[in-house]
Design an enzyme around this catalytic site. Sequence first.
Site, PDB file in Angstrom:
ATOM      1  N   SER A 225      49.596   4.806  42.860  1.00 32.55           N
ATOM      2  CA  SER A 225      49.809   5.756  44.083  1.00 32.55           C
ATOM      3  C   SER A 225      51.066   6.382  44.039  1.00 32.55           C
ATOM      4  O   SER A 225      52.325   5.561  43.837  1.00 32.55           O
ATOM      5  CB  SER A 225      49.106   4.971  45.269  1.00 32.55           C
ATOM      6  OG  SER A 225      49.495   5.780  46.238  1.00 32.55           O
TER       7      SER A 225
ATOM      8  N   TYR B 226      49.102  -1.891  51.059  1.00 36.65           N
ATOM      9  CA  TYR B 226      48.474  -1.108  49.844  1.00 36.65           C
ATOM     10  C   TYR B 226      49.788  -0.519  49.213  1.00 36.65           C
ATOM     11  O   TYR B 226      49.738  -0.486  47.999  1.00 36.65           O
ATOM     12  CB  TYR B 226      47.473  -0.023  50.366  1.00 36.65           C
ATOM     13  CG  TYR B 226      47.445   1.113  49.461  1.00 36.65           C
ATOM     14  CD1 TYR B 226      46.320   0.978  48.357  1.00 36.65           C
ATOM     15  CD2 TYR B 226      48.026   2.383  49.444  1.00 36.65           C
ATOM     16  CE1 TYR B 226      46.020   2.211  47.742  1.00 36.65           C
ATOM     17  CE2 TYR B 226      47.931   3.348  48.434  1.00 36.65           C
ATOM     18  CZ  TYR B 226      46.787   3.206  47.489  1.00 36.65           C
ATOM     19  OH  TYR B 226      46.563   4.102  46.749  1.00 36.65           O
TER      20      TYR B 226
ATOM     21  N   GLY C 252      36.554   6.114  39.797  1.00 39.42           N
ATOM     22  CA  GLY C 252      36.182   5.522  38.827  1.00 39.42           C
ATOM     23  C   GLY C 252      34.691   5.881  38.177  1.00 39.42           C
ATOM     24  O   GLY C 252      34.540   5.717  37.272  1.00 39.42           O
TER      25      GLY C 252
ATOM     26  N   GLY D  65      36.251  -0.929  38.597  1.00 35.10           N
ATOM     27  CA  GLY D  65      35.961   0.030  39.929  1.00 35.10           C
ATOM     28  C   GLY D  65      35.237   1.221  39.915  1.00 35.10           C
ATOM     29  O   GLY D  65      35.532   2.165  40.066  1.00 35.10           O
TER      30      GLY D  65
END
Length: 272
Positions: A143, A166, A16, A10
């Site tokens: 996260s 997510y 990234g 990414g």
Amino acid sequence: MTQRTTLITGVTQGMGHALALDLAPLGGTLLLHGRNAERLEAVATEVRAAGPDTTVRTHVADLSDLDQVDAMAARIRATEPHLDGLVHNAVAGGGSQPLLRELSGQGYELRFAVNHLAPYALTRGLLPLLTASAPARVVNVASIGQEEIDFDDVMLERAYEGLRAYCRSKLAMIMATFELAAELEGSGVTVNALHPAHLMDTAGVRAYGLTPVTSTEEGVRPTVRLLLDPELATVTGRYFDRFDDTRAHEQAYDGEARRRLMGLTRDLVERR
């Protein structure tokens, strides 16, 4: 870094991109992954300019398709003599239409597929190379946003919401981090997860409608630390909130929940 080979997923935007540019001047070989070939080549050109002595190779794959994940792993195994670092940075965020439930190439809920199944499958595919290259490090960019996984509705077919998907997928990534670290204990391959920074200025954060509060460079520093700091050479199976070794969601420490998740994960990845 001069002899290291590192794969970053990414890299065409967000952290990234910043991470690739940060590592570029250190030498060695950088393997850059992206979904869009044109954007990936543009980033590779930037990285080569930032690190003229660094070897840069690119790999195009859509991580929402596990067949493409497997193909990328096979290409890397066939072409790289060693792999010293693997940073799972690619992410599917909450989305610009958070009530729209999207599916992966195999028909799985998209965020669970991209944020958990793809990193798991890619790591598995590259494990022979990583163990042969030990000491090696796997860094999972997770996260602080984590939500308990409902094993009766893992694919969120009920009450779907993108940020919820997510958060569950990131907890799944952390749980897989702990399981793989235990499996690889003594192999010389470490596996850790981190929350790099809060609400970085990324397309995903903005698309969901949130206001960024930190730069992507803030997330780069703790990520590079996990990847390169000699003091962390043997640290494995941990979750970091930026620089702090801390606790993740309580479900991550539920052994039965982790076993259940990994059984499901193996089944979903191998089902094709």
